[in-house]
Design a protein around this motif. Structure first.
Motif, PDB file in Angstrom:
ATOM      1  N   UNK A   1     -63.997 -16.423 -21.880  1.00  0.00           N
ATOM      2  CA  UNK A   1     -63.590 -16.024 -23.228  1.00  0.00           C
ATOM      3  C   UNK A   1     -62.080 -15.870 -23.295  1.00  0.00           C
ATOM      4  N   UNK A   2     -61.482 -16.453 -24.337  1.00  0.00           N
ATOM      5  CA  UNK A   2     -60.039 -16.423 -24.530  1.00  0.00           C
ATOM      6  C   UNK A   2     -59.673 -15.308 -25.495  1.00  0.00           C
ATOM      7  N   UNK A   3     -58.612 -14.595 -25.132  1.00  0.00           N
ATOM      8  CA  UNK A   3     -58.047 -13.580 -26.021  1.00  0.00           C
ATOM      9  C   UNK A   3     -56.805 -14.176 -26.672  1.00  0.00           C
ATOM     10  N   UNK A   4     -56.849 -14.411 -27.983  1.00  0.00           N
ATOM     11  CA  UNK A   4     -55.731 -15.089 -28.652  1.00  0.00           C
ATOM     12  C   UNK A   4     -54.474 -14.232 -28.706  1.00  0.00           C
ATOM     13  N   UNK A   5     -54.605 -12.932 -28.500  1.00  0.00           N
ATOM     14  CA  UNK A   5     -53.415 -12.070 -28.461  1.00  0.00           C
ATOM     15  C   UNK A   5     -52.627 -12.332 -27.182  1.00  0.00           C
ATOM     16  N   UNK A   6     -53.361 -12.563 -26.095  1.00  0.00           N
ATOM     17  CA  UNK A   6     -52.746 -12.851 -24.798  1.00  0.00           C
ATOM     18  C   UNK A   6     -53.618 -13.868 -24.077  1.00  0.00           C
ATOM     19  N   UNK A   7     -53.199 -15.133 -24.119  1.00  0.00           N
ATOM     20  CA  UNK A   7     -54.028 -16.196 -23.547  1.00  0.00           C
ATOM     21  C   UNK A   7     -54.178 -16.088 -22.040  1.00  0.00           C
ATOM     22  N   UNK A   8     -53.278 -15.333 -21.399  1.00  0.00           N
ATOM     23  CA  UNK A   8     -53.391 -15.144 -19.958  1.00  0.00           C
ATOM     24  C   UNK A   8     -54.503 -14.161 -19.612  1.00  0.00           C
ATOM     25  N   UNK A   9     -54.887 -13.331 -20.576  1.00  0.00           N
ATOM     26  CA  UNK A   9     -55.937 -12.343 -20.359  1.00  0.00           C
ATOM     27  C   UNK A   9     -57.269 -12.941 -20.806  1.00  0.00           C
ATOM     28  N   UNK A  10     -58.075 -13.379 -19.878  1.00  0.00           N
ATOM     29  CA  UNK A  10     -59.325 -14.050 -20.183  1.00  0.00           C
ATOM     30  C   UNK A  10     -60.494 -13.321 -19.541  1.00  0.00           C
ATOM     31  N   UNK A  11     -61.531 -13.122 -20.341  1.00  0.00           N
ATOM     32  CA  UNK A  11     -62.732 -12.446 -19.859  1.00  0.00           C
ATOM     33  C   UNK A  11     -63.794 -13.483 -19.504  1.00  0.00           C
ATOM     34  N   UNK A  12     -64.855 -13.014 -18.891  1.00  0.00           N
ATOM     35  CA  UNK A  12     -65.956 -13.903 -18.521  1.00  0.00           C
ATOM     36  C   UNK A  12     -67.272 -13.158 -18.678  1.00  0.00           C
TER      37      UNK A  12
END
Length: 310
Positions: free
Chosen positions: A73-84
């Motif tokens: 899952x991509x966080x559009x606020x911070x693309x480097x911060x990605x969940x799974x």
């Protein structure tokens, strides 16, 4: 943590789950390992939940009575911060596995999805729709903002207001859009597998909810691809602009060389040490050479100005 959703959202023990009542689960990988085999989940899928997926294009595994996938899952606020997360979908049941949700944002979106519809009117298809929609709800703003950023960069090129890092900025934007493209492709793979409904988990008349969210994701992917193409065109325009500037610089050097080249000829001419050169004995020979040089330069500059060499 499991809940039933009949007249209201109610916690339930795993041993008391009724297959005929809509059930929602939010569990950790360790909890999944404890009960996963009791639900008939494949060992490979349980093991996959132990670590976050490094890639977007994960497989959607369709079994006889359930569907499994792991989503990055991509966080559009911070693309480097990605969940799974991982999802198990059975008849009247959806289980979300918290593989790597460090900030709890995915859990919040899952809870919001559960509360989107009245409990008496909630179905499995609606929950999936609401959850996927919650994952992409801010993406339209992100795509629009990025489009505005690209437009501003185009204006900078036209105004010759770029800096030394301009190419790196374009590359970063292109990398972000590639990330979004892969993210949407992953979600579309998932929705496509759900729409095919090979294991008859969904009621045919409710599959329109899956189609609706798939259409939203398709529009986002197309917008991301369109912006990526715009960056390609912008890179070409910037390269052409740099070539034009280089050509203009070379043109200036060529004009300057053409204007002052006759002086080299004059210096060479009068630098010859022949014995019978009259200018050597002439009283005004030195002044003559100076005046001749200035005259030649002025005449060539006037010709260049008239012909718009500079």
């Amino acid at each position: 943590m499991f809940f039933t959703l009949e007249n209201r959202l109610t916690p339930i023990d795993i041993n008391n789950i009724d297959e005929n009542v809509l059930t929602i689960g939010y569990v950790t990988p360790d909890e999944l390992e404890q009960f996963g085999r009791d639900f008939g989940f494949a060992r490979s899928s349980i093991a996959a939940c132990k670590a976050a997926n490094k890639y977007f294009r994960s497989d959607v595994e369709v079994y006889e009575d359930y569907t499994f996938t792991e989503l990055k899952i991509v966080n559009t606020v911070d693309l480097q911060s990605q969940a799974c997360i991982a999802l198990y979908i059975k008849k009247n049941m959806i289980i979300l596995v918290d593989v790597a949700d460090t900030d709890g944002s995915i859990k919040q979106k899952f809870e919001a999805a559960l509360n989107r519809y009245p409990e008496t009117n909630t179905t499995l298809e609606k929950i999936i729709y609401a959850f996927l929609d919650a994952l992409i709800v801010n993406d339209f703003k992100f795509i629009e903002d990025m489009g505005n950023d690209i437009t501003e960069l185009e204006a900078d090129v036209l105004k010759d207001n770029t800096d030394d890092d301009f190419s790196l900025d374009l590359l970063q934007l292109k990398k972000e859009l590639l990330t979004m493209h892969n993210y949407y492709e992953q979600l579309l793979d998932f929705t496509e597998a759900l729409e095919e409904n090979e294991n008859d988990i969904f009621d045919s008349e409710d599959l329109m909810y899956i189609s609706n969210v798939a259409n939203k994701i398709i529009r986002l992917r197309e917008d991301a691809d369109s912006l990526s193409n715009s960056i390609n065109h912008l890179q070409d325009a910037y390269s052409a602009f740099l070539d034009l500037k280089l050509n203009q610089t070379m043109k200036r050097f060529t004009v300057m060389t053409s204007i002052f080249f006759p002086l080299t000829l004059i210096v060479g001419w009068f630098g010859m040490n022949f014995k019978f050169m009259p200018e050597f004995e002439w009283r005004y020979g030195y002044v003559y050479v100076i005046v001749l040089s200035i005259t030649v330069v002025l005449v060539l500059m006037l010709i260049g100005k008239k012909r718009k060499w500079f």
